[in-house]
Design a protein around this motif. Structure first.
Motif, short mmCIF file in Angstrom:
data_model
loop_
_atom_site.label_atom_id
_atom_site.label_comp_id
_atom_site.label_asym_id
_atom_site.label_seq_id
_atom_site.Cartn_x
_atom_site.Cartn_y
_atom_site.Cartn_z
N GLY A 30 -3.96 -4.58 -5.80
CA GLY A 30 -3.98 -4.17 -4.40
C GLY A 30 -2.78 -4.80 -3.68
O GLY A 30 -2.27 -5.84 -4.10
N GLY A 31 -2.35 -4.16 -2.60
CA GLY A 31 -1.12 -4.58 -1.92
C GLY A 31 -1.12 -6.01 -1.39
O GLY A 31 -0.07 -6.61 -1.22
N GLY A 32 -2.32 -6.57 -1.13
CA GLY A 32 -2.38 -7.91 -0.55
C GLY A 32 -2.58 -9.01 -1.57
O GLY A 32 -2.79 -10.17 -1.20
N MET A 63 0.85 -1.21 0.00
CA MET A 63 0.00 0.00 0.00
C MET A 63 0.88 1.25 0.00
O MET A 63 1.86 1.30 0.74
CB MET A 63 -0.86 0.03 1.27
N ARG A 122 -7.73 2.70 3.91
CA ARG A 122 -7.13 1.36 3.89
C ARG A 122 -7.46 0.66 5.21
O ARG A 122 -6.83 0.92 6.23
CB ARG A 122 -5.62 1.47 3.67
N PRO A 123 -8.42 -0.27 5.16
CA PRO A 123 -8.89 -0.89 6.40
C PRO A 123 -7.78 -1.55 7.20
O PRO A 123 -7.82 -1.54 8.44
CB PRO A 123 -9.92 -1.91 5.93
N LEU A 124 -6.77 -2.10 6.53
CA LEU A 124 -5.72 -2.82 7.27
C LEU A 124 -4.84 -1.87 8.08
O LEU A 124 -4.16 -2.29 9.01
CB LEU A 124 -4.86 -3.66 6.33
N ASP A 145 -8.42 -2.45 -7.55
CA ASP A 145 -9.22 -1.97 -6.41
C ASP A 145 -10.44 -1.19 -6.92
O ASP A 145 -11.55 -1.35 -6.39
CB ASP A 145 -8.38 -1.04 -5.52
N LYS A 188 1.59 2.31 -6.99
CA LYS A 188 1.11 1.48 -8.11
C LYS A 188 0.09 2.22 -8.99
O LYS A 188 0.19 2.19 -10.21
CB LYS A 188 0.46 0.18 -7.58
N PHE A 220 -14.71 -4.59 3.53
CA PHE A 220 -14.03 -5.20 4.68
C PHE A 220 -14.96 -5.19 5.91
O PHE A 220 -15.07 -6.18 6.63
CB PHE A 220 -12.74 -4.44 5.02
N ARG A 236 5.01 -10.04 3.75
CA ARG A 236 4.77 -10.01 2.30
C ARG A 236 6.02 -9.88 1.44
O ARG A 236 5.98 -10.23 0.26
CB ARG A 236 3.82 -8.85 1.96
N ILE A 259 -13.86 -0.15 -0.60
CA ILE A 259 -13.16 -1.30 -0.01
C ILE A 259 -13.32 -1.31 1.51
O ILE A 259 -13.51 -2.37 2.12
CB ILE A 259 -11.67 -1.28 -0.43
N PHE A 278 -13.46 -9.87 0.02
CA PHE A 278 -12.63 -9.02 -0.83
C PHE A 278 -11.56 -9.86 -1.53
O PHE A 278 -11.32 -9.70 -2.73
CB PHE A 278 -11.99 -7.91 0.01
N ARG A 279 -10.92 -10.77 -0.80
CA ARG A 279 -9.85 -11.60 -1.39
C ARG A 279 -10.42 -12.49 -2.50
O ARG A 279 -9.77 -12.69 -3.53
CB ARG A 279 -9.16 -12.45 -0.33
C1 S3P Z 1 -4.71 -3.95 0.67
C2 S3P Z 1 -4.31 -2.91 -0.14
C3 S3P Z 1 -5.25 -1.98 -0.77
C4 S3P Z 1 -6.60 -2.64 -0.96
C5 S3P Z 1 -7.08 -3.21 0.34
C6 S3P Z 1 -6.14 -4.26 0.92
C7 S3P Z 1 -3.68 -4.83 1.30
O1 S3P Z 1 -4.77 -1.55 -2.04
O2 S3P Z 1 -6.53 -3.64 -1.93
O3 S3P Z 1 -7.25 -2.16 1.26
O4 S3P Z 1 -4.02 -5.94 1.76
O5 S3P Z 1 -2.50 -4.42 1.33
P1 S3P Z 1 -3.52 -0.51 -2.23
O6 S3P Z 1 -2.28 -1.34 -2.19
O7 S3P Z 1 -3.76 0.05 -3.60
O8 S3P Z 1 -3.61 0.48 -1.15
#
Ligand code: S3P
Length: 183
Positions: free
Chosen positions: A87-89, A17, A126-128, A40, A21, A55, A145, A51, A63-64
């Motif tokens: 997305g970052g995850g 995140m 960003r919920p995380l 996203d 990107k 969540f 990660r 998002i 979401f995943r």
């Molecule tokens: C996430 C990153 C977010 C988005 C979501 C979960 C993650 O995207 O997909 O909040 O798990 O790292 P960005 O990387 O664009 O912020």
């Protein structure tokens, strides 16, 4: 999963995140003219909610699942060349990592945790990172990660000292070399 006979000529951006990107994706889209898929954004449009709401109301696993379903759609070999910003995850599932590697040239945009903290502090979408100690969360998620980004990417770029235009130029040059020289 076996690699496809010919790797599609997509450029796929992965990374934590706040690593840039979406911004770099837009720059590549302007330079190459390929359609941009911001995963996203597509997920939010399809769900009809942000998002953070997905969540909160449906849970992270929903979401995943949406991420994996979209990656599978994007893996259609007949599709035109695209810039794909993830997305970052996205790398946290084995299935996604295999899909990503077969989707095109995978670029890992990287930045140190201190830079990520600064970039993500202003916007609370960003919920995380919606936690009492975002800095600790960033460090823990990064540790988890980093090997996953590493094993998925064809190229790692540190974004902290470079502007968006420089990053896009580097990616364009490296991807051209990659696509011209693969077996
Ligand atoms: C996430 C990153 C977010 C988005 C979501 C979960 C993650 O995207 O997909 O909040 O798990 O790292 P960005 O990387 O664009 O912020």
């Amino acid at each position: 999963m076996n690699p496809p006979a010919t790797l599609p000529e997509n450029i796929v951006l992965i990374g934590f995140m706040g690593c840039g990107k979406s911004t770099v994706g837009r720059e590549l889209h302007h330079r190459l003219g390929y359609p941009l898929v911001d995963m996203d954004q597509v997920i939010e449009q399809r769900a009809g909610k942000a998002i953070t709401e997905i969540f909160a109301h449906d849970g992270e696993s929903v979401f995943r699942d949406m991420e994996t379903a979209l990656l599978k759609e994007l893996s259609n070999p007949a599709a035109p060349r695209r810039i794909i910003s993830t997305g970052g995850g996205i790398v946290t599932s084995v299935e996604n990592r295999a899909l990503l590697k077969n989707l095109g040239y995978v670029v890992w945009l990287h930045a140190p945790a201190s830079v990520i903290l600064k970039r993500t502090r202003k916007i609370n979408n960003r919920p995380l990172l919606d936690t009492a100690d975002p800095s600790a969360r960033i460090r823990a998620l990064m540790e988890e990660r980093t090997p996953l980004y590493q094993e998925t990417a064809h190229l790692k770029l540190d974004t902290s000292g470079l502007c968006c235009a420089e990053l896009a130029s580097g990616i364009l040059e490296c991807s051209r070399y990659f696509f011209n020289n693969r077996a």
